[in-house]
Write an enzyme that holds these catalytic residues in place. Structure first.
Site, PDB file in Angstrom:
ATOM      1  N   VAL A  13       0.712  -1.220  -0.056  1.00  0.00           N
ATOM      2  CA  VAL A  13       0.040  -0.059  -0.083  1.00  0.00           C
ATOM      3  C   VAL A  13       0.893   1.126   0.055  1.00  0.00           C
ATOM      4  CG1 VAL A  13      -2.005  -1.065   1.207  1.00  0.00           C
ATOM      5  CG2 VAL A  13      -0.177   0.093   2.734  1.00  0.00           C
ATOM      6  N   CYS A  14       0.260   2.405  -0.192  1.00  0.00           N
ATOM      7  CA  CYS A  14       0.988   3.490  -0.282  1.00  0.00           C
ATOM      8  C   CYS A  14       1.651   3.834   0.927  1.00  0.00           C
ATOM      9  CB  CYS A  14      -0.165   4.736  -0.617  1.00  0.00           C
ATOM     10  SG  CYS A  14       0.559   6.567  -0.699  1.00  0.00           S
ATOM     11  N   PRO A  15       3.132   4.358   0.675  1.00  0.00           N
ATOM     12  CA  PRO A  15       3.801   4.586  -0.512  1.00  0.00           C
ATOM     13  C   PRO A  15       4.738   3.712  -1.264  1.00  0.00           C
ATOM     14  CG  PRO A  15       4.895   5.395   1.354  1.00  0.00           C
ATOM     15  CD  PRO A  15       3.953   4.668   1.828  1.00  0.00           C
TER      16      PRO A  15
END
Length: 75
Positions: A13-15
Site C-alpha cells: 500500500v501507499c507509498p
C-alpha cells in the site's frame, strides 16, 4: 510493446508501490519501459501524479480483477 523490466507491488500500500518504482527506475536507462502490477486502488492516482511530477511517461493504465497494471517509460 517491449517491456524492459517488471515490478510486482501486489499487496503493498501507499507509498511502497511508488518507492519501489523509483528504485526500479533508478536502475534503468532513459527510454526503457517498466511494467508495474499493483493491488492498491490508491495507486491509480499515485502513479498519474508520479508521472506528472517526475517526467516519466505513463504509457498505459489498465485494470483487471483486483489488479492495476501501469506501463511507465523512463525519461
Amino acid at each position: 510493446m517491449h517491456i524492459d523490466k517488471e515490478l510486482d507491488t501486489r499487496g503493498l500500500v501507499c507509498p511502497l508501490p511508488i518507492l519501489r518504482t523509483k528504485q526500479s527506475l533508478a536502475e534503468m536507462i532513459s527510454g526503457q519501459i517498466l511494467r508495474i502490477v499493483a493491488t492498491d486502488p490508491g495507486s491509480v492516482i499515485d502513479f498519474q501524479v508520479f508521472a506528472d511530477q517526475t517526467g516519466n511517461e505513463l504509457l498505459s493504465l489498465s485494470e483487471t480483477i483486483h489488479e492495476f497494471i501501469f506501463i511507465l517509460k523512463k525519461k
